[in-house]
Design a protein around this motif. Structure first.
Motif, PDB file in Angstrom:
ATOM      1  N   SER A  32      -5.986  10.492 -31.495  1.00 52.29           N
ATOM      2  CA  SER A  32      -5.944  11.872 -31.992  1.00 52.29           C
ATOM      3  C   SER A  32      -4.552  12.479 -31.898  1.00 52.29           C
ATOM      4  N   ASP A  33      -4.398  13.658 -32.494  1.00 56.34           N
ATOM      5  CA  ASP A  33      -3.155  14.419 -32.364  1.00 56.34           C
ATOM      6  C   ASP A  33      -2.973  14.965 -30.953  1.00 56.34           C
ATOM      7  N   GLN A  34      -4.020  14.882 -30.128  1.00 57.46           N
ATOM      8  CA  GLN A  34      -3.920  15.304 -28.716  1.00 57.46           C
ATOM      9  C   GLN A  34      -3.465  14.141 -27.833  1.00 57.46           C
ATOM     10  N   MET A  35      -2.944  13.077 -28.476  1.00 60.48           N
ATOM     11  CA  MET A  35      -2.419  11.917 -27.752  1.00 60.48           C
ATOM     12  C   MET A  35      -3.492  11.294 -26.865  1.00 60.48           C
ATOM     13  N   GLN A  36      -4.679  11.081 -27.440  1.00 59.91           N
ATOM     14  CA  GLN A  36      -5.760  10.481 -26.661  1.00 59.91           C
ATOM     15  C   GLN A  36      -6.571   9.512 -27.505  1.00 59.91           C
ATOM     16  N   PHE A  37      -7.057   8.478 -26.841  1.00 58.11           N
ATOM     17  CA  PHE A  37      -8.069   7.623 -27.448  1.00 58.11           C
ATOM     18  C   PHE A  37      -9.432   8.226 -27.145  1.00 58.11           C
ATOM     19  N   ASN A  38     -10.427   7.894 -27.957  1.00 58.59           N
ATOM     20  CA  ASN A  38     -11.775   8.444 -27.749  1.00 58.59           C
ATOM     21  C   ASN A  38     -12.555   7.687 -26.684  1.00 58.59           C
ATOM     22  N   LEU A  39     -12.043   6.525 -26.243  1.00 58.19           N
ATOM     23  CA  LEU A  39     -12.749   5.744 -25.235  1.00 58.19           C
ATOM     24  C   LEU A  39     -11.823   5.399 -24.073  1.00 58.19           C
ATOM     25  N   LYS A  40     -12.405   5.269 -22.894  1.00 59.03           N
ATOM     26  CA  LYS A  40     -11.648   4.848 -21.704  1.00 59.03           C
ATOM     27  C   LYS A  40     -11.925   3.391 -21.366  1.00 59.03           C
ATOM     28  N   THR A  41     -12.998   2.848 -21.926  1.00 69.14           N
ATOM     29  CA  THR A  41     -13.398   1.470 -21.648  1.00 69.14           C
ATOM     30  C   THR A  41     -13.940   0.834 -22.917  1.00 69.14           C
ATOM     31  N   VAL A  42     -13.538  -0.401 -23.146  1.00 63.80           N
ATOM     32  CA  VAL A  42     -14.138  -1.184 -24.230  1.00 63.80           C
ATOM     33  C   VAL A  42     -14.565  -2.528 -23.636  1.00 63.80           C
ATOM     34  N   THR A  43     -15.557  -3.147 -24.249  1.00 61.30           N
ATOM     35  CA  THR A  43     -16.072  -4.423 -23.749  1.00 61.30           C
ATOM     36  C   THR A  43     -16.117  -5.438 -24.882  1.00 61.30           C
ATOM     37  N   VAL A  44     -15.536  -6.603 -24.639  1.00 63.60           N
ATOM     38  CA  VAL A  44     -15.602  -7.688 -25.618  1.00 63.60           C
ATOM     39  C   VAL A  44     -15.885  -8.995 -24.895  1.00 63.60           C
ATOM     40  N   ASP A  77       1.001  -6.284 -17.231  1.00 62.13           N
ATOM     41  CA  ASP A  77       2.084  -6.402 -18.219  1.00 62.13           C
ATOM     42  C   ASP A  77       2.302  -5.128 -19.032  1.00 62.13           C
ATOM     43  N   MET A  78       1.447  -4.139 -18.873  1.00 61.26           N
ATOM     44  CA  MET A  78       1.502  -2.955 -19.727  1.00 61.26           C
ATOM     45  C   MET A  78       2.856  -2.245 -19.665  1.00 61.26           C
ATOM     46  N   ALA A  79       3.349  -1.975 -18.480  1.00 58.62           N
ATOM     47  CA  ALA A  79       4.584  -1.201 -18.335  1.00 58.62           C
ATOM     48  C   ALA A  79       5.773  -1.916 -18.968  1.00 58.62           C
ATOM     49  N   SER A  80       5.876  -3.226 -18.774  1.00 62.13           N
ATOM     50  CA  SER A  80       7.014  -3.952 -19.342  1.00 62.13           C
ATOM     51  C   SER A  80       6.909  -4.060 -20.862  1.00 62.13           C
ATOM     52  N   ILE A  81       5.697  -4.168 -21.373  1.00 61.08           N
ATOM     53  CA  ILE A  81       5.509  -4.210 -22.830  1.00 61.08           C
ATOM     54  C   ILE A  81       5.886  -2.866 -23.449  1.00 61.08           C
ATOM     55  N   ALA A  82       5.471  -1.783 -22.810  1.00 62.31           N
ATOM     56  CA  ALA A  82       5.800  -0.440 -23.318  1.00 62.31           C
ATOM     57  C   ALA A  82       7.305  -0.211 -23.284  1.00 62.31           C
ATOM     58  N   SER A  83       7.943  -0.672 -22.219  1.00 61.98           N
ATOM     59  CA  SER A  83       9.393  -0.503 -22.085  1.00 61.98           C
ATOM     60  C   SER A  83      10.140  -1.313 -23.139  1.00 61.98           C
ATOM     61  N   ALA A  84       9.732  -2.561 -23.327  1.00 65.35           N
ATOM     62  CA  ALA A  84      10.374  -3.414 -24.337  1.00 65.35           C
ATOM     63  C   ALA A  84      10.120  -2.859 -25.736  1.00 65.35           C
ATOM     64  N   GLY A  85       8.950  -2.293 -25.942  1.00 65.62           N
ATOM     65  CA  GLY A  85       8.621  -1.702 -27.235  1.00 65.62           C
ATOM     66  C   GLY A  85       9.487  -0.505 -27.545  1.00 65.62           C
ATOM     67  N   CYS A 134      -1.489   2.512 -26.136  1.00 67.98           N
ATOM     68  CA  CYS A 134      -0.603   2.802 -27.267  1.00 67.98           C
ATOM     69  C   CYS A 134       0.826   2.662 -26.772  1.00 67.98           C
ATOM     70  N   SER A 135       1.655   1.905 -27.520  1.00 67.76           N
ATOM     71  CA  SER A 135       3.032   1.655 -27.067  1.00 67.76           C
ATOM     72  C   SER A 135       4.054   2.642 -27.620  1.00 67.76           C
ATOM     73  N   PHE A 136       3.606   3.708 -28.316  1.00 65.66           N
ATOM     74  CA  PHE A 136       4.530   4.764 -28.731  1.00 65.66           C
ATOM     75  C   PHE A 136       5.137   5.359 -27.452  1.00 65.66           C
ATOM     76  N   PRO A 137       6.462   5.625 -27.462  1.00 61.90           N
ATOM     77  CA  PRO A 137       7.117   6.098 -26.222  1.00 61.90           C
ATOM     78  C   PRO A 137       6.363   7.240 -25.534  1.00 61.90           C
ATOM     79  N   GLY A 138       6.019   7.019 -24.297  1.00 61.71           N
ATOM     80  CA  GLY A 138       5.362   8.041 -23.489  1.00 61.71           C
ATOM     81  C   GLY A 138       3.849   8.082 -23.593  1.00 61.71           C
ATOM     82  N   HIS A 139       3.302   7.447 -24.628  1.00 65.61           N
ATOM     83  CA  HIS A 139       1.861   7.593 -24.851  1.00 65.61           C
ATOM     84  C   HIS A 139       0.974   6.831 -23.871  1.00 65.61           C
ATOM     85  N   SER A 140       1.472   5.720 -23.321  1.00 63.54           N
ATOM     86  CA  SER A 140       0.584   4.892 -22.494  1.00 63.54           C
ATOM     87  C   SER A 140       0.175   5.580 -21.192  1.00 63.54           C
TER      88      SER A 140
END
Ligand code: CO
Length: 151
Positions: A32-44, A77-85, A134-140
Motif C-alpha cells: 500500500s501507499d502506507q508502506m505496508q504489506f497486507n499480511l505478516k505471515t505467508v505459508t508455502v 540475509d535480509m539486511a545484507s540484501i536490502a543494503s546491496a539493493g 520489500c527492498s525499496f530503501p527503508g521499506h524492509s
C-alpha cells in the motif's frame, strides 16, 4: 454412536483431510501507499514444483516514491540484501542482480500495478527461517513478514 466413537471418527476425518490437503504454492501479497504489506505471515510448501509470488500495489504513488517488490530470503540475509539493493540503485529495482542469497524476487512496481514471478519450491527447506520483504530503501523495516515453509 457413543461419544468415544464420535471422537475417533472426527480424529480419523481430521487425519485424512490433513494428509490430502493440497500444498499451498502461491504467495499473494498487497502493498500500500502506507508502506505496508497486507499480511505478516505467508505459508508455502517446499514440495511445490513451482511457487508463484503475486504482488498487487493497491496505492497510487509512483514507483520512485513508494516502490514495492517482494524478496524472499533466509531471515539472516535480509539486511545484507536490502543494503546491496540500495547500492544497486533505482535502475536495478533496488535488487543486486545475481545475489545468490536471494531465493526469489519480483520486479519493483508502483501504485496501481501488479506483478508476479515463480520459483522452485526446492529452493526452500521445510522448517527454515525465511522472510519476505520489500527492498525499496527503508521499506524492509515495516514491509516484512515470515515465510513459513511446510514439507
Ligand atoms: Co516497498
Amino acid at each position: 454412536m457413543n461419544i468415544a466413537t464420535t471422537f475417533l471418527a472426527l480424529g480419523l476425518l481430521g487425519a485424512v483431510s490433513f494428509a490430502h490437503a493440497a500444498p499451498n504454492c502461491t504467495i499473494a501479497l498487497e502493498g500500500s501507499d502506507q508502506m505496508q504489506f497486507n499480511l505478516k505471515t505467508v505459508t508455502v510448501s517446499a514440495s511445490c514444483a513451482s511457487i508463484s509470488i503475486e504482488l498487487v500495489h493497491t496505492g497510487k504513488l509512483p514507483v520512485a516514491a513508494m516502490g514495492h517488490n517482494v524478496v524472499i530470503s533466509k531471515t539472516a540475509d535480509m539486511a545484507s540484501i536490502a543494503s546491496a539493493g540500495m547500492k544497486a540503485g533505482a535502475a536495478a529495482g533496488y535488487v543486486l542482480k545475481g545475489d545468490p542469497t536471494i531465493v526469489a524476487t519480483t520486479e519493483m512496481i508502483g501504485g496501481g500495478a501488479k506483478t508476479s514471478t515463480k520459483f522452485a519450491g526446492s529452493k526452500l527447506v521445510a522448517g527454515g527461517d525465511y522472510t519476505f520483504f520489500c527492498s525499496f530503501p527503508g521499506h524492509s523495516a515495516l514491509m516484512k513478514g515470515t515465510v513459513i515453509v511446510t514439507k
